[in-house]
Design a protein around this motif. Sequence first.
Motif, PDB file in Angstrom:
ATOM      1  N   ASP A 128       0.834  -1.206   0.000  1.00  0.00           N
ATOM      2  CA  ASP A 128       0.000   0.000   0.000  1.00  0.00           C
ATOM      3  C   ASP A 128       0.871   1.260   0.000  1.00  0.00           C
ATOM      4  O   ASP A 128       1.758   1.404   0.842  1.00  0.00           O
ATOM      5  CB  ASP A 128      -0.917  -0.001   1.228  1.00  0.00           C
ATOM      6  N   ALA A 129       0.605   2.175  -0.916  1.00  0.00           N
ATOM      7  CA  ALA A 129       1.414   3.398  -1.063  1.00  0.00           C
ATOM      8  C   ALA A 129       1.360   4.278   0.185  1.00  0.00           C
ATOM      9  O   ALA A 129       2.378   4.846   0.594  1.00  0.00           O
ATOM     10  CB  ALA A 129       0.955   4.189  -2.287  1.00  0.00           C
ATOM     11  N   PHE A 130       0.192   4.408   0.795  1.00  0.00           N
ATOM     12  CA  PHE A 130       0.069   5.230   2.009  1.00  0.00           C
ATOM     13  C   PHE A 130       0.937   4.662   3.123  1.00  0.00           C
ATOM     14  O   PHE A 130       1.641   5.396   3.824  1.00  0.00           O
ATOM     15  CB  PHE A 130      -1.393   5.340   2.444  1.00  0.00           C
ATOM     16  N   VAL A 131       0.899   3.361   3.292  1.00  0.00           N
ATOM     17  CA  VAL A 131       1.694   2.709   4.339  1.00  0.00           C
ATOM     18  C   VAL A 131       3.185   2.917   4.060  1.00  0.00           C
ATOM     19  O   VAL A 131       3.937   3.282   4.959  1.00  0.00           O
ATOM     20  CB  VAL A 131       1.349   1.208   4.453  1.00  0.00           C
ATOM     21  N   ARG A 132       3.603   2.710   2.807  1.00  0.00           N
ATOM     22  CA  ARG A 132       5.024   2.897   2.459  1.00  0.00           C
ATOM     23  C   ARG A 132       5.477   4.323   2.743  1.00  0.00           C
ATOM     24  O   ARG A 132       6.536   4.542   3.332  1.00  0.00           O
ATOM     25  CB  ARG A 132       5.260   2.580   0.974  1.00  0.00           C
ATOM     26  N   GLN A 133       4.690   5.303   2.317  1.00  0.00           N
ATOM     27  CA  GLN A 133       5.076   6.711   2.503  1.00  0.00           C
ATOM     28  C   GLN A 133       5.113   7.087   3.983  1.00  0.00           C
ATOM     29  O   GLN A 133       6.039   7.754   4.438  1.00  0.00           O
ATOM     30  CB  GLN A 133       4.116   7.634   1.755  1.00  0.00           C
ATOM     31  N   THR A 134       4.128   6.631   4.720  1.00  0.00           N
ATOM     32  CA  THR A 134       4.079   6.945   6.160  1.00  0.00           C
ATOM     33  C   THR A 134       5.234   6.261   6.889  1.00  0.00           C
ATOM     34  O   THR A 134       5.853   6.870   7.779  1.00  0.00           O
ATOM     35  CB  THR A 134       2.719   6.532   6.744  1.00  0.00           C
ATOM     36  N   ALA A 135       5.550   5.030   6.518  1.00  0.00           N
ATOM     37  CA  ALA A 135       6.695   4.331   7.114  1.00  0.00           C
ATOM     38  C   ALA A 135       7.993   5.059   6.788  1.00  0.00           C
ATOM     39  O   ALA A 135       8.855   5.233   7.665  1.00  0.00           O
ATOM     40  CB  ALA A 135       6.755   2.890   6.616  1.00  0.00           C
ATOM     41  N   THR A 136       8.125   5.516   5.556  1.00  0.00           N
ATOM     42  CA  THR A 136       9.324   6.261   5.148  1.00  0.00           C
ATOM     43  C   THR A 136       9.481   7.523   5.991  1.00  0.00           C
ATOM     44  O   THR A 136      10.569   7.818   6.488  1.00  0.00           O
ATOM     45  CB  THR A 136       9.243   6.627   3.648  1.00  0.00           C
ATOM     46  N   ASN A 137       8.401   8.251   6.164  1.00  0.00           N
ATOM     47  CA  ASN A 137       8.441   9.488   6.962  1.00  0.00           C
ATOM     48  C   ASN A 137       8.810   9.194   8.415  1.00  0.00           C
ATOM     49  O   ASN A 137       9.616   9.914   9.012  1.00  0.00           O
ATOM     50  CB  ASN A 137       7.100  10.212   6.903  1.00  0.00           C
TER      51      ASN A 137
END
Length: 143
Positions: A128-137
């Motif tokens: 999931d893109a949202f999960v990846r981006q939030t994890a990255t942040n």
Amino acid sequence: EAFAILTNGLTDSSIGIRDAATYGVAFCFELESNRFAEAALPLLVNNLKDPVDYMRSDTVVALMRFTEHQCQRGLPVPDFLIPPLIESLQDKSHYARGYALVALDCSCLSDKVKPWLPAIQKLLDDPDAFVRQTATNLVRSLR
């Protein structure tokens, strides 16, 4: 008395009532005088094990609202919330995983969350893109 009704609703056998109560408690977490709302935290943590995906996800969102409220005001977040939020990072619902990351991404939680960095890093490849981006942040903010 109204909050007691909401709190009781968190343990109701009806998924609809539990979900509505979760929304009500989440709203209370955003209020300046949310001191009564903290009594609902153990019930919400218990609801993270609900068999219904959206119930677990909505519960994570309620906990996210609590952590954000506390951190924005420089108030403590109880330590017992961190492990269940970390567990939610493995939930099959991408919504629960994503909002668990948001809940953990509060500056006042950095020291409590750093030991869990390996679990968070596993989500850098989440489908999931949202999960990846939030994890990255979150990984960036913890380094």
